[in-house]
Design a protein around this motif. Structure first.
Motif, PDB file in Angstrom:
ATOM      1  N   LEU A  75       6.487   8.329  -4.285  1.00  0.00           N
ATOM      2  CA  LEU A  75       6.833   9.017  -3.048  1.00  0.00           C
ATOM      3  C   LEU A  75       7.008  10.513  -3.293  1.00  0.00           C
ATOM      4  CD1 LEU A  75       9.361   6.494  -1.475  1.00  0.00           C
ATOM      5  CD2 LEU A  75       7.191   7.238  -0.481  1.00  0.00           C
TER       6      LEU A  75
ATOM      7  N   TYR B 210       4.846  13.371  -1.456  1.00  0.00           N
ATOM      8  CA  TYR B 210       5.454  14.422  -0.638  1.00  0.00           C
ATOM      9  C   TYR B 210       5.099  15.813  -1.162  1.00  0.00           C
ATOM     10  CZ  TYR B 210       8.189  11.295   2.295  1.00  0.00           C
ATOM     11  OH  TYR B 210       8.559  10.348   3.201  1.00  0.00           O
TER      12      TYR B 210
ATOM     13  N   ASP C 247       0.838  -1.191   0.000  1.00  0.00           N
ATOM     14  CA  ASP C 247       0.000   0.000   0.000  1.00  0.00           C
ATOM     15  C   ASP C 247       0.883   1.254   0.000  1.00  0.00           C
ATOM     16  OD1 ASP C 247      -1.353   2.230   1.766  1.00  0.00           O
ATOM     17  OD2 ASP C 247      -2.941   1.089   0.804  1.00  0.00           O
ATOM     18  N   GLU C 248       0.497   2.246  -0.833  1.00  0.00           N
ATOM     19  CA  GLU C 248       1.330   3.440  -0.979  1.00  0.00           C
ATOM     20  C   GLU C 248       1.558   4.178   0.342  1.00  0.00           C
ATOM     21  OE1 GLU C 248      -1.007   2.694  -3.077  1.00  0.00           O
ATOM     22  OE2 GLU C 248      -0.210   2.858  -5.131  1.00  0.00           O
ATOM     23  N   LEU C 249       0.510   4.173   1.165  1.00  0.00           N
ATOM     24  CA  LEU C 249       0.649   4.922   2.406  1.00  0.00           C
ATOM     25  C   LEU C 249       1.590   4.233   3.387  1.00  0.00           C
ATOM     26  CD1 LEU C 249      -3.007   6.121   2.698  1.00  0.00           C
ATOM     27  CD2 LEU C 249      -1.005   7.558   2.379  1.00  0.00           C
ATOM     28  N   GLU C 250       1.578   2.906   3.325  1.00  0.00           N
ATOM     29  CA  GLU C 250       2.529   2.167   4.165  1.00  0.00           C
ATOM     30  C   GLU C 250       3.952   2.430   3.688  1.00  0.00           C
ATOM     31  OE1 GLU C 250       2.030   0.595   7.014  1.00  0.00           O
ATOM     32  OE2 GLU C 250      -0.008   1.391   6.748  1.00  0.00           O
ATOM     33  N   LEU C 251       4.069   2.519   2.366  1.00  0.00           N
ATOM     34  CA  LEU C 251       5.356   2.831   1.763  1.00  0.00           C
ATOM     35  C   LEU C 251       5.830   4.215   2.220  1.00  0.00           C
ATOM     36  CD1 LEU C 251       7.250   1.688  -0.539  1.00  0.00           C
ATOM     37  CD2 LEU C 251       6.068   3.287  -2.044  1.00  0.00           C
ATOM     38  N   LEU C 252       4.888   5.137   2.241  1.00  0.00           N
ATOM     39  CA  LEU C 252       5.190   6.499   2.675  1.00  0.00           C
ATOM     40  C   LEU C 252       5.672   6.500   4.129  1.00  0.00           C
ATOM     41  CD1 LEU C 252       4.884   9.498   1.666  1.00  0.00           C
ATOM     42  CD2 LEU C 252       2.695   9.526   2.835  1.00  0.00           C
ATOM     43  N   LYS C 253       4.958   5.747   4.973  1.00  0.00           N
ATOM     44  CA  LYS C 253       5.341   5.666   6.383  1.00  0.00           C
ATOM     45  C   LYS C 253       6.753   5.110   6.532  1.00  0.00           C
ATOM     46  CE  LYS C 253       1.185   5.083   9.218  1.00  0.00           C
ATOM     47  NZ  LYS C 253       0.398   4.122   9.978  1.00  0.00           N
ATOM     48  N   LYS C 254       7.024   4.081   5.746  1.00  0.00           N
ATOM     49  CA  LYS C 254       8.331   3.441   5.825  1.00  0.00           C
ATOM     50  C   LYS C 254       9.425   4.436   5.411  1.00  0.00           C
ATOM     51  CE  LYS C 254      10.723  -0.329   3.697  1.00  0.00           C
ATOM     52  NZ  LYS C 254      10.757  -0.367   2.240  1.00  0.00           N
ATOM     53  N   ASP C 255       9.138   5.114   4.311  1.00  0.00           N
ATOM     54  CA  ASP C 255      10.096   6.097   3.807  1.00  0.00           C
ATOM     55  C   ASP C 255      10.317   7.225   4.811  1.00  0.00           C
ATOM     56  OD1 ASP C 255      11.626   7.050   1.377  1.00  0.00           O
ATOM     57  OD2 ASP C 255      10.417   8.805   1.874  1.00  0.00           O
ATOM     58  N   TRP C 256       9.225   7.642   5.424  1.00  0.00           N
ATOM     59  CA  TRP C 256       9.270   8.711   6.416  1.00  0.00           C
ATOM     60  C   TRP C 256      10.220   8.344   7.563  1.00  0.00           C
ATOM     61  CZ3 TRP C 256       7.948  13.641   6.777  1.00  0.00           C
ATOM     62  CH2 TRP C 256       7.761  14.226   8.029  1.00  0.00           C
ATOM     63  N   ARG C 257      10.156   7.074   7.960  1.00  0.00           N
ATOM     64  CA  ARG C 257      11.041   6.615   9.049  1.00  0.00           C
ATOM     65  C   ARG C 257      12.496   6.623   8.601  1.00  0.00           C
ATOM     66  NH1 ARG C 257       6.864   3.063  10.319  1.00  0.00           N
ATOM     67  NH2 ARG C 257       7.712   1.441   8.976  1.00  0.00           N
ATOM     68  N   GLN C 258      12.698   6.201   7.347  1.00  0.00           N
ATOM     69  CA  GLN C 258      14.073   6.149   6.839  1.00  0.00           C
ATOM     70  C   GLN C 258      14.697   7.535   6.730  1.00  0.00           C
ATOM     71  OE1 GLN C 258      13.567   4.038   3.206  1.00  0.00           O
ATOM     72  NE2 GLN C 258      13.731   2.030   4.183  1.00  0.00           N
ATOM     73  N   ARG C 259      13.850   8.519   6.482  1.00  0.00           N
ATOM     74  CA  ARG C 259      14.357   9.867   6.311  1.00  0.00           C
ATOM     75  C   ARG C 259      14.965  10.448   7.582  1.00  0.00           C
ATOM     76  NH1 ARG C 259      12.180  12.581   1.447  1.00  0.00           N
ATOM     77  NH2 ARG C 259      11.638  10.777   0.234  1.00  0.00           N
ATOM     78  N   GLU C 260      14.614   9.874   8.718  1.00  0.00           N
ATOM     79  CA  GLU C 260      15.153  10.373   9.988  1.00  0.00           C
ATOM     80  C   GLU C 260      16.674  10.477   9.973  1.00  0.00           C
ATOM     81  OE1 GLU C 260      13.895   9.203  13.711  1.00  0.00           O
ATOM     82  OE2 GLU C 260      11.768   9.487  13.259  1.00  0.00           O
ATOM     83  N   GLU C 261      17.294   9.535   9.225  1.00  0.00           N
ATOM     84  CA  GLU C 261      18.757   9.536   9.189  1.00  0.00           C
ATOM     85  C   GLU C 261      19.320  10.790   8.531  1.00  0.00           C
ATOM     86  OE1 GLU C 261      19.526   6.029   6.946  1.00  0.00           O
ATOM     87  OE2 GLU C 261      18.193   4.859   8.242  1.00  0.00           O
TER      88      GLU C 261
END
Lengths: 217, 164
Positions: free
Chosen positions: B106, B110, A3-17
């Motif tokens: 993505l 965004y 699901d795109e939104l799950e993908l977004l959530k995952k990406d959002w977490r990765q961006r923390e770095e």
């Protein structure tokens, strides 16, 4: 496919770095900086709005030869005195109310409540401004009535330059007309400045407040 | 005592600063504004810190203050020329993504989020942070039902952007 939104959530977490990182010292320095928040601006501007009408009285020409001497000659100085007393009493009441409301604003409230409190604080000042503008209009009205009842306007106003030869009735109408227009213009100008200042300041706040209200509708 | 409080606060904020950076990256467009907003949030957090009882986690409490500042209290200090080199997290495509369609999706999502209103952005932000609806509702001061309805609308909107 995920699901795109799950993908977004995952990406959002990765961006923390990739987030910037501030040091202890950098953050420590920040806590001593001055806030430039909307509430602080509202506070400063409200103080100016409260003091401005009173500062006018500090100008010697306004205080001494100006209104009161003129009022004395027109025989309305008792009224002027009473209105000044009322004006100051009401101003003190408003300043107290404003301060009380201002103290109630806390960033710990939820967003809706916080915005509501800011609006309430600002409304107190708005009511005060409306009161002041009404007083200005009333003072002009008082002068107009005083002049309308005056039998010898030329002497009262100490007019020169051909005014003596004019028809007194016509002269009276002209003077009253000019004062009326001045009064209205002055009030409109003051009102415009007040509300423009306030409107610009709270534009974003209003937009967000209505966005939130629409959700509840 | 005061020194101790300062130390406690700065340490907590240093450890949790990601939350504030994430809010800044959503609500600002350039590096200067990002720093401006970060500073204002820090000031607001510090001002409210004595009232922080510790009955909730520091981070939970931070969400509320940070979003309140971004939505309500923050005023851009002045217009700045747009800095093109700004590498906000939200613009940067993470290196972990290899699938070009995913990457494209993505990017689209965004940019759609950036165009949302301040309140909608707050909803999306809390959703991405895995907050539940009761927390979202409580932070914004709306009912849980309304938070859910609104979030569903935003989700649908985001999905149609990718699959028109």
């Amino acid at each position: 496919m995920m699901d795109e939104l799950e993908l977004l959530k995952k990406d959002w977490r990765q961006r923390e770095e990739h987030l910037p990182r501030l040091t202890y010292e950098e953050i420590y320095k920040m806590i001593w900086k001055k806030s430039s928040s909307l509430v602080r601006w509202i506070f400063y501007i409200s103080i100016i709005e409260f003091t401005l009408p009173h500062l006018l009285y500090l100008i010697p020409s306004v205080r001494d030869q100006g209104n009161f001497e003129f009022a004395r000659r027109l025989g309305i100085e008792g009224w002027m005195m009473a209105m000044t007393v009322v004006q100051y009493t009401v101003a003190i009441y408003f300043i107290y109310q404003f301060y009380k409301r201002y103290r109630e604003i806390t960033v710990l409230d939820d967003a809706g409540q916080l915005m509501h409190r800011i609006f309430r604080t600002r409304r107190t000042v708005k009511h005060y401004v409306i009161f002041c503008l009404s007083m200005v209009l009333l003072i002009f009205l008082l002068f107009i009535i005083g002049m309308a009842l005056d039998d010898n306007l030329v002497a009262t106003l100490d007019l020169h330059g051909g005014a003596e030869e004019m028809d007194p009735k016509k002269l009276k109408l002209i003077v009253i007309g000019v004062v009326t227009v001045m009064g209205l213009l002055f009030t409109a100008l003051m009102g415009l400045i007040y509300f423009l200042l306030y409107g610009l300041l709270t534009r974003k706040l209003k937009r967000n407040y209505w966005e939130l209200k629409r959700m509840e509708a | 005592m005061n020194k101790e409080l300062e130390h406690q606060f700065v340490t907590e904020l240093e450890n949790n600063q990601n939350i504030v950076h994430k809010v800044c990256s959503l609500y600002t467009d350039d590096r200067d504004s990002h720093n401006d907003l970060f500073q204002e949030i820090t000031i607001q957090l510090w001002k409210a810190y004595p009232k922080f009882r510790g009955d909730s986690k520091f981070s939970t409490w931070m969400y509320r203050v940070a979003l309140n500042t971004a939505i309500t209290l923050y005023r851009k200090s002045k217009r700045r020329p747009q800095t093109r080199d700004y590498d906000s997290v939200i613009y940067k495509i993470s290196t972990e993504q290899y699938d070009p369609t995913e990457e494209q999706h993505l990017k689209l999502m965004y940019s759609a989020i950036r165009q949302l209103g301040d309140i909608d952005k707050a909803l999306v932000f809390l959703y991405l942070e895995e907050k539940n609806y009761s927390e979202i509702a409580e932070t914004l001061g709306i009912t849980e039902v309304n938070a859910r309805v609104k979030m569903n609308r935003i989700k649908t909107k985001l999905r149609t952007i990718i699959n028109p």
